[in-house]
Write an enzyme that holds these catalytic residues in place. Structure first.
Site, PDB file in Angstrom:
ATOM      1  N   ASP A  92       4.401   5.706  -6.623  1.00 20.48           N
ATOM      2  CA  ASP A  92       4.732   5.626  -5.390  1.00 20.48           C
ATOM      3  C   ASP A  92       5.444   4.056  -5.012  1.00 20.48           C
ATOM      4  O   ASP A  92       5.824   3.933  -4.302  1.00 20.48           O
ATOM      5  CB  ASP A  92       3.404   5.308  -4.428  1.00 20.48           C
ATOM      6  CG  ASP A  92       2.432   6.927  -4.318  1.00 20.48           C
ATOM      7  OD1 ASP A  92       3.025   7.245  -3.541  1.00 20.48           O
ATOM      8  OD2 ASP A  92       1.906   7.074  -5.274  1.00 20.48           O
ATOM      9  N   GLU A 120       6.056   4.175   3.986  1.00 22.10           N
ATOM     10  CA  GLU A 120       4.736   4.352   3.778  1.00 22.10           C
ATOM     11  C   GLU A 120       3.758   3.336   2.831  1.00 22.10           C
ATOM     12  O   GLU A 120       2.766   3.192   3.123  1.00 22.10           O
ATOM     13  CB  GLU A 120       4.336   5.561   3.086  1.00 22.10           C
ATOM     14  CG  GLU A 120       3.142   6.128   2.547  1.00 22.10           C
ATOM     15  CD  GLU A 120       2.934   7.518   2.128  1.00 22.10           C
ATOM     16  OE1 GLU A 120       1.901   8.052   2.047  1.00 22.10           O
ATOM     17  OE2 GLU A 120       3.789   8.152   1.701  1.00 22.10           O
ATOM     18  N   THR A 173       1.355  12.957  -3.003  1.00 27.19           N
ATOM     19  CA  THR A 173       0.851  12.042  -3.945  1.00 27.19           C
ATOM     20  C   THR A 173      -0.349  12.828  -4.737  1.00 27.19           C
ATOM     21  O   THR A 173      -0.317  12.620  -5.857  1.00 27.19           O
ATOM     22  CB  THR A 173       0.656  10.694  -3.459  1.00 27.19           C
ATOM     23  OG1 THR A 173       1.694   9.891  -2.987  1.00 27.19           O
ATOM     24  CG2 THR A 173      -0.039   9.859  -4.546  1.00 27.19           C
TER      25      THR A 173
END
Length: 350
Positions: free
Chosen positions: A102, A125, A170
């Site tokens: 991420d 995000e 994720t």
């Protein structure tokens, strides 16, 4: 007439005026730079003139950003160096995971887009660590598959918001369910999504579309009304299934899946062997805008729809969340679908 003993020298007056102009320039240069920065939505026609303001083409850079982020996602997963940890909980109480994939994808995507469009607001995000800046240049090349025979179209940078999801799905990423994982970029103008990119890092497949500017993906041509296939989040399948069967019939097929990007691709004609197909995508709880903006843009470009469960358009400015759930479809009567699902809206705020 000047006072006695004082003479107004032309040179002195010129210096005074120049100093005044310098002060004004210093005060307003930042404002003017932002005001007259432009963002080019479409690519120049092959052999055509470059943008008069030197702006970068949004479609090309958005695709490149999604691909570059995907490279980091894939590298981390294949190296098994996820370093997964909980970063918080969803409104439903589920833990949200954060991995090295991420963070590295976010850094690569953010700085590539920021370098190309310094005056544009970028929402992501993950938080960007300003102490860990990275220069990610765009080489000004435009991939052949996204060159369009259209004239450049520019909009003021202040009207543009870019939404990036550096790693969608994720949770599935940590479970090594690679088919659900995507990286996404969306460009919204005055809150309306106009460029969408959905990239699958583990198969190197990229779907992109621009409203009034072409695409490399198509809608599926037909669906079976007697056995509609509805794709939903893995965690919400039970919540949707009962109402969906009551609405569409007992033959309704519920497809649990991970990732908003994957679910939008399920509505399209995607040449991917691990990509499931669906007729409708439904989400019944709060969802972040970076999860859905790219898919919304792709659907809009192809004539489809993504709205809240009550049929309201989702605006991509302001807060980063969408409170009203969503329903997405293409080549269907979207309004009729909404009218069939009155009960689901009640759960979207829980």
């Amino acid at each position: 007439m000047a006072p006695m003993g004082i003479r107004l020298s032309p040179l002195g007056m010129a210096v005074f005026c120049l100093l005044g102009l310098g002060v004004l320039y210093h005060l307003y240069s930042g404002f003017l730079a932002g005001r007259f920065a432009f963002f080019m939505l479409s690519e120049p026609a092959a052999g055509g003139p470059e943008s008069p303001h030197g702006s970068a083409p949004g479609g090309a850079v958005s695709v490149l950003a999604a691909v570059r982020g995907g490279e980091e996602v894939k590298r981390v997963r294949e190296g098994n160096v996820l370093n997964a940890k909980a970063k918080g909980k969803t409104r439903e109480g589920a833990e949200e995971q954060l991995t090295t994939g991420d963070l590295l994808s976010n850094r690569r995507m953010y700085y590539l887009l920021k370098g190309a469009f310094p005056a544009v607001q970028i929402n992501s995000e993950e938080r960007v660590d300003t102490a860990d800046q990275e220069t990610v240049p765009w080489d000004r090349s435009i991939p052949e598959d996204i060159k369009q025979k259209i004239q450049p179209k520019e909009v003021p940078a202040e009207s543009v918001t870019v939404w990036i999801d550096p790693l969608d799905a994720t949770q599935e990423y940590t479970e090594d369910l690679r088919q659900y994982v995507t990286t996404m970029v969306c460009v919204a103008v005055n809150g309306k999504p106009v460029i969408g990119v959905i990239h699958k890092p583990f198969s190197s497949y990229t779907a992109w579309a621009m409203v009034d500017g072409g695409s490399n993906v198509k809608a599926r041509s037909s669906y079976n009304e007697k056995t509609p296939r509805i794709i939903v989040s893995r965690s919400h399948a039970g919540k949707v299934e009962q109402v969906a069967r009551q609405t569409f019939g007992n033959k309704t097929v519920i497809i649990p899946a991970g990732g908003a990007g994957y679910k939008v691709l399920a509505l399209l004609d995607v040449p991917e062997k691990n990509q499931e197909q669906a007729d409708v995508y439904i989400h019944v709880t709060y969802i972040k805008k970076w999860d859905i903006c790219a898919g919304n843009a792709v659907l809009r470009a192809l004539g489809g729809h993504m709205t809240t469960l009550t049929g309201e358009e989702i605006i991509y400015t302001g807060s980063d969340g969408n409170e009203g759930g969503l329903i997405a479809s293409i080549n269907m009567n979207h309004k009729a679908l909404i009218e069939k699902l009155p009960d689901l809206e009640k759960t979207s705020h829980k």
